[in-house]
Design an enzyme around this catalytic site. Structure first.
Site, PDB file in Angstrom:
ATOM      1  N   LEU A 248      -4.883  14.900 -38.017  1.00  0.00           N
ATOM      2  CA  LEU A 248      -5.550  15.686 -39.062  1.00  0.00           C
ATOM      3  C   LEU A 248      -4.871  17.048 -39.185  1.00  0.00           C
ATOM      4  O   LEU A 248      -5.485  18.012 -39.617  1.00  0.00           O
ATOM      5  CB  LEU A 248      -7.035  15.863 -38.743  1.00  0.00           C
ATOM      6  CG  LEU A 248      -7.923  14.637 -38.921  1.00  0.00           C
ATOM      7  CD1 LEU A 248      -9.377  14.987 -38.645  1.00  0.00           C
ATOM      8  CD2 LEU A 248      -7.802  14.040 -40.329  1.00  0.00           C
ATOM      9  N   CYS A 258      10.023   6.545 -38.935  1.00  0.00           N
ATOM     10  CA  CYS A 258       9.047   5.446 -39.015  1.00  0.00           C
ATOM     11  C   CYS A 258       8.145   5.502 -40.244  1.00  0.00           C
ATOM     12  O   CYS A 258       8.162   4.584 -41.064  1.00  0.00           O
ATOM     13  CB  CYS A 258       8.207   5.429 -37.753  1.00  0.00           C
ATOM     14  SG  CYS A 258       9.205   5.430 -36.266  1.00  0.00           S
TER      15      CYS A 258
HETATM   16  C1  UGA Z   1       5.193   7.306 -35.201  1.00  0.00           C
HETATM   17  C2  UGA Z   1       3.867   6.823 -34.589  1.00  0.00           C
HETATM   18  O1  UGA Z   1       3.064   7.953 -34.250  1.00  0.00           O
HETATM   19  C3  UGA Z   1       4.104   5.950 -33.353  1.00  0.00           C
HETATM   20  O2  UGA Z   1       2.874   5.437 -32.879  1.00  0.00           O
HETATM   21  C4  UGA Z   1       5.029   4.792 -33.729  1.00  0.00           C
HETATM   22  O3  UGA Z   1       5.317   3.970 -32.618  1.00  0.00           O
HETATM   23  C5  UGA Z   1       6.329   5.365 -34.271  1.00  0.00           C
HETATM   24  O4  UGA Z   1       6.025   6.164 -35.435  1.00  0.00           O
HETATM   25  C6  UGA Z   1       7.269   4.218 -34.615  1.00  0.00           C
HETATM   26  O5  UGA Z   1       6.935   3.404 -35.478  1.00  0.00           O
HETATM   27  O6  UGA Z   1       8.298   4.055 -33.944  1.00  0.00           O
HETATM   28  P1  UGA Z   1       6.872   9.324 -34.703  1.00  0.00           P
HETATM   29  O7  UGA Z   1       7.477   9.001 -36.031  1.00  0.00           O
HETATM   30  O8  UGA Z   1       7.759   9.507 -33.532  1.00  0.00           O
HETATM   31  O9  UGA Z   1       5.805   8.180 -34.275  1.00  0.00           O
HETATM   32  O10 UGA Z   1       6.085  10.695 -34.852  1.00  0.00           O
HETATM   33  P2  UGA Z   1       4.589  11.178 -35.154  1.00  0.00           P
HETATM   34  O11 UGA Z   1       4.170  12.057 -34.053  1.00  0.00           O
HETATM   35  O12 UGA Z   1       3.699  10.082 -35.526  1.00  0.00           O
HETATM   36  O13 UGA Z   1       4.840  12.114 -36.436  1.00  0.00           O
HETATM   37  C7  UGA Z   1       5.347  11.602 -37.654  1.00  0.00           C
HETATM   38  C8  UGA Z   1       5.315  12.662 -38.719  1.00  0.00           C
HETATM   39  O14 UGA Z   1       3.980  12.960 -39.087  1.00  0.00           O
HETATM   40  C9  UGA Z   1       5.940  14.006 -38.314  1.00  0.00           C
HETATM   41  O15 UGA Z   1       6.731  14.510 -39.372  1.00  0.00           O
HETATM   42  C10 UGA Z   1       4.761  14.907 -38.065  1.00  0.00           C
HETATM   43  O16 UGA Z   1       5.035  16.262 -38.306  1.00  0.00           O
HETATM   44  C11 UGA Z   1       3.765  14.365 -39.075  1.00  0.00           C
HETATM   45  N1  UGA Z   1       2.364  14.631 -38.707  1.00  0.00           N
HETATM   46  C12 UGA Z   1       1.817  14.045 -37.609  1.00  0.00           C
HETATM   47  C13 UGA Z   1       1.592  15.471 -39.510  1.00  0.00           C
HETATM   48  O17 UGA Z   1       2.091  16.009 -40.536  1.00  0.00           O
HETATM   49  N2  UGA Z   1       0.291  15.694 -39.170  1.00  0.00           N
HETATM   50  C14 UGA Z   1      -0.276  15.129 -38.077  1.00  0.00           C
HETATM   51  O18 UGA Z   1      -1.485  15.382 -37.842  1.00  0.00           O
HETATM   52  C15 UGA Z   1       0.511  14.274 -37.272  1.00  0.00           C
END
Ligand code: UGA
Length: 434
Positions: A248, A258
């Protein structure tokens, strides 16, 4: 068990090292000799917390090689963890999977379990199974399973060793039994299902998280219009256990290897099936607009980009990684360079990779202070701890004009109390104190 992992990217290498950590004998195979040489020296080719430590601790159980015949010769289980990049139309490109399949079909000469770990379109495991059986050179018994990963970059080792769940997609009891044995030392709930359901669990999980981010970003955009504060709104929502506080965090959109790829791949598939997945389309569209939300504010402060010196803090798609794939900074930087702005960037880890894309067009700085010195504007794209803990009074002291556009809400509004700055973030009041 003797395990071979094909592909030493984030998923492959982390999986291999963690399986070695729980006692398996693991061979990591990659076509890239440079990477293999690095790993043989005990170094990780990717920036990932705890990975090198674990590589070192388990070095007697880890082999790194480019020799696929050697890698296949003793394997009981072979993981396929090669990339599935996006095609121009958004569909997943399975070229690397089928290159591996050809190699396996030609060289495997003993019974084996093949486990697909790459994220693939629904139906791929079935197709791969059929393809392997059709092309096998030796009369062996092959089983195929789909076993998705849920690790996030920057916390990949932790996510693997303390997994929220292990999903085992199989069409036979023996494959199920073998994977259960392989994972028995992980203390995680196991979901047993068939191939298609396992494939969908992976896509549906990632796309749900992406949807949650796009949703909170739209709530944030609304906050800006009605004088609400997104941090308070997200806290109030997240305390409901049915909603949960994770994902959130409003900002300038999701990036990485991903979410952008997986949302587009599933949408492409549903279009082919004539199924209108409307929330998925909305997730993608919302993110594309959100990524440009900050730079759309620049004309409020300056009539032209031409004589502007802009400091950029944070380049990677999120903190604790050097990965730039689909990082929101990329489309912003592209636009700003096209408009003729002068860019000075700082990222604790991501600059060497950025330099490969923009070797000369950006001035790379040695610190946050160095980047913001005499700048007309500062854009924040990644919430690195170093940026979050920066003394904000320095913006007012060092910048030519302290206009800060923060795409990751790194600071509280009260930190800027009485400082001569403009501080504009996502889903919160803009402070205009210049
Ligand atoms: C994501 C998933 O979280 C993993 O569970 C999954 O295994 C992985 O993809 C995959 O398919 O390999 P990841 O891409 O490493 O992991 O990173 P996240 O922490 O999920 O963040 C992704 C993006 O969302 C980032 O740009 C982050 O800044 C953004 N984000 C995340 C937000 O803007 N708000 C949030 O509250 C959370």
């Amino acid at each position: 068990m003797n395990v071979t992992v094909i592909g030493t990217g984030y998923v492959g290498l982390v999986t291999g090292v963690c399986l070695a950590h729980i006692g398996h004998q693991v061979t990591c195979l990659d076509v890239n000799l440079e990477k293999i040489s690095l790993m043989r020296e005990g170094k990780s080719p990717i920036y990932e917390k705890d990975l090198e430590t674990l590589m070192h601790q388990n070095k007697t159980r880890l082999t790194y090689t480019t020799d696929y015949k050697l890698a296949y010769s003793q394997a009981d289980v072979i993981f396929i963890a090669v990339g599935t990049p996006s095609n121009p139309d958004g569909s997943a490109n399975l070229t690397y999977i089928y290159e591996v399949a050809d190699q396996l079909a030609t060289h495997l000469d003993h019974d084996c379990l093949i486990v697909l770990k790459s994220t693939v379109p629904i139906g791929t495991t079935l197709q791969l199974h059929t393809y392997l059986l059709q092309h096998l050179l030796h009369p062996i018994h092959l089983e195929v399973a789909f076993n998705p990963e849920f690790l996030a970059q920057g916390r990949a080792v932790k996510d693997t060793l303390t997994a929220s769940r292990i999903v085992i997609g199989t069409e036979s009891e023996s494959a199920q039994k073998q994977l259960t044995e392989l994972y028995c030392r992980f203390n995680a709930p196991i979901v047993y299902t068939n191939w298609a359901s396992a494939e969908l669990i992976k896509y549906a999980s990632n796309n749900f998280l992406a949807l949650k981010i796009s949703y909170i970003n739209e709530v944030a955009n609304l906050c800006e219009r009605i004088g609400a504060d997104i941090e308070d709104v997200a806290t109030g929502m997240g305390l409901d256990p049915r909603i949960g506080k994770h994902f959130l965090q409003a900002g300038i959109g999701y990036g990485g290897s991903c979410f952008p790829k997986d949302t587009k791949a599933l949408y492409h598939l549903t279009k082919q099936l004539d199924e209108a997945f409307r929330t998925l389309k909305a997730t993608i569209d919302t993110n594309e607009a959100q990524v440009l939300r900050l730079i759309n504010r620049i004309p409020t402060y300056y009539p032209s980009y031409k004589d502007l010196t802009i400091a950029i803090l944070g380049l990677t798609f999120k903190p604790d990684t050097d990965d730039l794939r689909d990082a929101p900074s990329l489309s912003n930087v592209k636009f700003l360079l096209q408009q003729g702005a002068t860019l000075r960037a700082y990222d604790p880890v991501g600059m060497p990779n950025y330099q490969k894309i923009y070797p000369k067009e950006i001035t790379y700085c040695s610190s946050i202070k160095h980047a913001i010195k005499d700048a007309d504007l500062c854009l924040i794209f990644t919430e690195w701890q170093e940026i979050k803990s920066f003394d904000v009074s320095q913006f007012a002291l060092l910048m030519k004009k302290a206009i800060i556009l923060d795409g990751r809400n790194c600071y509280t509004l009260s930190q800027f109390k009485d400082l001569p700055v403009v501080y504009s973030s996502i889903g919160r009041t803009t402070l205009n104190q210049l």
